[in-house]
Design an enzyme around this catalytic site. Structure first.
Site, PDB file in Angstrom:
ATOM      1  N   SER A 140       0.857  -1.192   0.000  1.00  0.00           N
ATOM      2  CA  SER A 140       0.000   0.000   0.000  1.00  0.00           C
ATOM      3  C   SER A 140       0.888   1.234   0.000  1.00  0.00           C
ATOM      4  O   SER A 140       2.015   1.202   0.500  1.00  0.00           O
ATOM      5  CB  SER A 140      -0.900   0.008   1.251  1.00  0.00           C
ATOM      6  OG  SER A 140      -1.513   1.283   1.434  1.00  0.00           O
ATOM      7  N   TYR A 154      -1.835  -0.447  10.202  1.00  0.00           N
ATOM      8  CA  TYR A 154      -2.054  -0.900   8.820  1.00  0.00           C
ATOM      9  C   TYR A 154      -0.858  -0.551   7.950  1.00  0.00           C
ATOM     10  O   TYR A 154      -0.316  -1.400   7.229  1.00  0.00           O
ATOM     11  CB  TYR A 154      -3.326  -0.274   8.258  1.00  0.00           C
ATOM     12  CG  TYR A 154      -3.592  -0.651   6.823  1.00  0.00           C
ATOM     13  CD1 TYR A 154      -4.144  -1.889   6.506  1.00  0.00           C
ATOM     14  CD2 TYR A 154      -3.286   0.217   5.779  1.00  0.00           C
ATOM     15  CE1 TYR A 154      -4.380  -2.249   5.183  1.00  0.00           C
ATOM     16  CE2 TYR A 154      -3.516  -0.135   4.458  1.00  0.00           C
ATOM     17  CZ  TYR A 154      -4.070  -1.368   4.164  1.00  0.00           C
ATOM     18  OH  TYR A 154      -4.295  -1.722   2.852  1.00  0.00           O
TER      19      TYR A 154
END
Length: 252
Positions: A140, A154
């Protein structure tokens, strides 16, 4: 022989759309997720559009290491080989540290780190045996710098994936007898069921189909690293690496 791709976390979102697009490119698929009802619906959809394809589905919780190994081996046996494994299953839960909600961070770590490591272990064991394969780790853009508040864990788990991929790629550079490629994909913000209730005020949000198309193009090109969609994330990613954290915080 038809090219075969295994995708974890394929019941919805990025995984499901990658399955649709890869099937359209002529690939046979192994799709795994915890929710088999959605997998079955996706399989029916793909076969209706591409009846010549083969699609195998398996229920899988990626935090169960024994299950990961078993399912990957069963899938390889069913299709004859696995040419590519896309480590996509992930969790987006999180909470600011010190606020009493560490259970959310722990669950994300268990899925995105321990689960990803288990998938990578199972995939690489198969690729080493075959002496060929393509490992794809879905990271990501949040992995590029530390993220604040509920995104901290995350982003950190996605940074783990990026580093893991580079480490394995470094090892493979020293093994010319193994034709194993490693790709790390850094998606930007792509609209999925996980974030569909978020208002469009989120910066740089791409729609699902074109956003995943950029991912699939990078995967098919076997790019070592790819920020996708390239516009705007390649220039934004470059800026994120050098700008002060206070500025990065406002960008995203």
């Amino acid at each position: 022989m038809t090219f075969t791709t295994l995708i974890t976390g394929a019941s919805s979102g990025l995984g499901a759309e990658m399955a649709r697009q890869l099937a359209a490119l002529g690939q046979d698929l192994v799709l795994t997720a915890r929710r088999t009802d959605k997998l079955d619906a996706l399989k029916a959809e793909i076969l209706a559009a591409h009846p010549e394809r083969r699609v195998e589905t398996y229920a899988l919780d990626v935090t169960d290491e024994e299950a990961v190994t078993r399912v990957f081996e069963e899938a390889k046996g069913a299709l004859g080989r696995l040419d590519r494994v896309i480590v996509n299953a992930g969790l987006g839960k999180g909470a600011p540290y010190g606020k009493g909600s560490h259970y959310a961070n722990r669950q994300t770590i268990e899925t995105n780190v321990l689960g990803a490591a288990a998938q990578t272990e199972a995939a690489m064991a198969i690729f080493r045996e075959q002496k060929a394969g393509h490992l794809v780790l879905i990271s990501s853009v949040t992995a590029l710098r530390g993220m604040p508040k509920s995104m901290a864990t995350y982003g950190a788990t996605k940074a783990f994936l990026a580093s893991l991929g580079e480490g394995i790629r470094s090892e493979m550079l020293g093994k010319p007898d193994l034709d194993i490629d490693v790709s790390v994909i850094y998606p930007g913000y792509i609209r999925t069921p996980m974030n569909e209730k978020v208002e469009q005020k989120t910066k740089f949000m791409a729609d699902l189909e074109p956003g995943v198309r950029s991912m699939v193009e990078a995967i098919e090109a076997r790019k070592v690293k790819a920020l996708v969609p390239a516009k705007p994330w390649v220039p934004i990613g470059a800026a994120m690496k050098v700008l002060p954290l206070s500025v990065v915080r406002k960008m995203l």
